[in-house]
Every structure is written in structure tokens, then in C-alpha cells.
Scaffold this motif. Structure first.
Motif, short mmCIF file in Angstrom:
data_model
loop_
_atom_site.label_atom_id
_atom_site.label_comp_id
_atom_site.label_asym_id
_atom_site.label_seq_id
_atom_site.Cartn_x
_atom_site.Cartn_y
_atom_site.Cartn_z
N ARG A 5 11.79 7.58 1.68
CA ARG A 5 10.55 7.24 2.38
C ARG A 5 9.48 6.98 1.35
O ARG A 5 9.58 7.44 0.22
CB ARG A 5 10.14 8.32 3.37
N PRO A 6 8.43 6.24 1.74
CA PRO A 6 7.41 5.88 0.76
C PRO A 6 6.40 7.00 0.51
O PRO A 6 6.15 7.84 1.37
CB PRO A 6 6.71 4.69 1.43
N ALA A 7 5.83 6.97 -0.67
CA ALA A 7 4.69 7.81 -1.00
C ALA A 7 3.44 6.95 -0.85
O ALA A 7 3.46 5.75 -1.11
CB ALA A 7 4.79 8.34 -2.43
N LEU A 8 2.36 7.58 -0.41
CA LEU A 8 1.12 6.85 -0.12
C LEU A 8 -0.03 7.39 -0.96
O LEU A 8 0.04 8.49 -1.53
CB LEU A 8 0.79 6.98 1.37
N LEU A 9 -1.10 6.62 -1.01
CA LEU A 9 -2.29 6.99 -1.76
C LEU A 9 -2.73 8.41 -1.42
O LEU A 9 -2.84 8.77 -0.25
CB LEU A 9 -3.42 6.00 -1.46
N GLY A 10 -2.93 9.21 -2.46
CA GLY A 10 -3.41 10.57 -2.28
C GLY A 10 -2.31 11.61 -2.10
O GLY A 10 -2.59 12.81 -2.16
N ASP A 11 -1.07 11.19 -1.87
CA ASP A 11 0.02 12.16 -1.71
C ASP A 11 0.18 12.99 -2.98
O ASP A 11 0.03 12.48 -4.10
CB ASP A 11 1.36 11.46 -1.42
N ASN B 40 0.80 -1.22 0.00
CA ASN B 40 0.00 0.00 0.00
C ASN B 40 0.84 1.27 0.00
O ASN B 40 0.44 2.29 0.55
CB ASN B 40 -1.02 0.01 1.14
N HIS B 41 2.01 1.20 -0.62
CA HIS B 41 2.78 2.43 -0.89
C HIS B 41 3.25 2.36 -2.34
O HIS B 41 3.11 1.33 -3.00
CB HIS B 41 3.92 2.65 0.09
N VAL B 42 3.76 3.48 -2.85
CA VAL B 42 4.16 3.52 -4.25
C VAL B 42 5.26 2.49 -4.50
O VAL B 42 6.26 2.44 -3.77
CB VAL B 42 4.63 4.94 -4.63
N ASN B 43 5.06 1.67 -5.51
CA ASN B 43 6.03 0.65 -5.87
C ASN B 43 7.32 1.31 -6.34
O ASN B 43 7.28 2.33 -7.02
CB ASN B 43 5.45 -0.24 -6.97
N ASN B 44 8.45 0.70 -6.00
CA ASN B 44 9.74 1.31 -6.34
C ASN B 44 9.92 1.54 -7.84
O ASN B 44 10.56 2.49 -8.26
CB ASN B 44 10.91 0.50 -5.77
N THR B 45 9.34 0.70 -8.68
CA THR B 45 9.49 0.90 -10.12
C THR B 45 8.74 2.13 -10.62
O THR B 45 9.09 2.69 -11.66
CB THR B 45 9.01 -0.34 -10.90
N VAL B 46 7.73 2.56 -9.89
CA VAL B 46 6.95 3.73 -10.30
C VAL B 46 7.81 4.99 -10.24
O VAL B 46 7.67 5.87 -11.09
CB VAL B 46 5.68 3.86 -9.42
N THR C 254 14.75 14.63 -8.50
CA THR C 254 14.31 14.56 -7.11
C THR C 254 12.82 14.29 -7.12
O THR C 254 12.08 14.76 -8.00
CB THR C 254 14.59 15.87 -6.33
N VAL C 255 12.37 13.50 -6.16
CA VAL C 255 10.95 13.19 -6.00
C VAL C 255 10.60 13.58 -4.58
O VAL C 255 11.14 13.03 -3.61
CB VAL C 255 10.66 11.69 -6.24
N ASP C 256 9.71 14.57 -4.45
CA ASP C 256 9.34 15.11 -3.14
C ASP C 256 7.84 15.05 -2.93
O ASP C 256 7.07 15.31 -3.87
CB ASP C 256 9.78 16.58 -3.02
N ARG C 257 7.44 14.76 -1.70
CA ARG C 257 6.03 14.89 -1.33
C ARG C 257 5.79 16.35 -1.00
O ARG C 257 6.60 16.97 -0.29
CB ARG C 257 5.72 14.01 -0.12
#
Length: 166
Positions: free
Chosen positions: A83-89, A36-42, A110-113
Motif C-alpha cells: 500500500r502507498p505511503a502518503l505525505l506526513g506518514d 501524491n504518494h511515495v514514489n516506488n523508487t523511494v 520491511t517498510v511499515d507505516r
């Protein structure tokens, strides 16, 4: 082995707009894995999406590059997950072209929430990536120097820029 190239944050404000691009997206169910978090390949898919959007913004999509006689192919991806990204982030994906040297180019990502409550401007770091691209002839697959039109449109000086170590 991580390439010794500065990350996109270090360079972002100092680079001309032609050398950087940003996408914003929201995490949907299609991005999640069984944890239930963003898959690493995404994350890699997002990095490729922002790179393609950057090239297309400058009129350098795949068809245009083929017409110029050189296309980039990935040689190496290095991703560090924080850290993981979650649904709706809400997520901001940035890319910066950091190096160009003859046959090769390097992009930093860079990938940032960037949800409300996250640190303003910077967001919360989810991942960093670097990709080394090699330019090849689209018909033969053989290495080819980057066309001058590509170098110029991506905001590099007319002479290739060589890093201290690539």
C-alpha cells in the motif's frame, strides 16, 4: 524470482542486535510522485539508507570496508509493494541480515507505516524488500570472500551460514 529467505519480521526478535537495524522517518514532499504518494523508487532508497546506517553503526561504513578489502554491491533487489505511503506518514524501515554464504549476503527489509491508530508494534505494512549483495574487491571489482572481521561484527558465527537454498 523471490529468494526463499525469511522476511525481516520472521527473524527480527530472534536475531542478535548486530544483525538488525531500524530507521524511522516522516514522508515529506520530496518523497512524493505525481500521484501524491511515495514514489516506488523511494522505498529502495530507504532500504539502502537503513543498510548503510546499520553498517556505519557497527563501524563498517564504506571507508572501513574498503580498508578491509571487500565491499558489497547489489546483485538483486526484490520489492513487494502492499500500500502507498502518503505525505506526513511516519514510517519505520527495518533491515535484518538473514544469510551470509561466502561471497554473498542477503538483507531483508520491511517498510511499515506507524501512525497513531495503526496496529501497535507491527504498524501497517507498506512494502517488503530483499537484496542479495555480492562482496567484491573495491579496486578490481572481482568477487571476494567476506573478510572475517565483517562476518564477526555483523553477528554471524565464525563459520558462514548457508541457507537451504539461496
Amino acid at each position: 524470482m523471490k529468494l526463499s529467505i525469511p522476511d525481516a519480521d520472521t527473524l527480527w526478535d530472534g536475531l542478535p542486535p548486530a544483525r538488525r537495524h531500524e530507521l524511522r522517518l516522516r514522508v515529506g514532499p520530496e518523497h512524493l510522485d505525481e500521484m501524491n504518494h511515495v514514489n516506488n523508487t523511494v522505498y529502495l532508497v530507504w532500504c539502502e539508507q537503513v543498510a548503510r546506517a546499520h553498517a556505519e553503526r557497527l563501524g563498517l561504513g564504506t571507508d572501513a570496508l574498503r580498508a578491509l578489502g571487500a565491499v558489497p554491491v547489489a546483485r538483486q533487489h526484490i520489492i513487494t509493494y502492499h500500500r502507498p505511503a502518503l505525505l506526513g506518514d511516519r514510517v519505520r524501515v527495518r533491515t535484518a541480515l538473514t544469510v551470509h554464504a561466502g561471497l554473498r549476503s542477503v538483507r531483508a527489509y520491511t517498510v511499515d507505516r506507524v501512525n497513531g491508530g495503526d496496529p501497535p508494534q507491527r504498524g501497517l505494512r507498506l512494502a517488503e524488500c530483499q537484496t542479495e549483495w555480492v562482496w567484491v574487491d573495491p579496486d578490481t571489482g572481482r568477487p571476494r570472500r567476506t573478510p572475517a572481521a565483517v562476518i564477526e561484527r555483523f553477528g554471524f558465527a565464525s563459520q558462514p551460514q548457508f541457507p537451504a537454498r539461496l
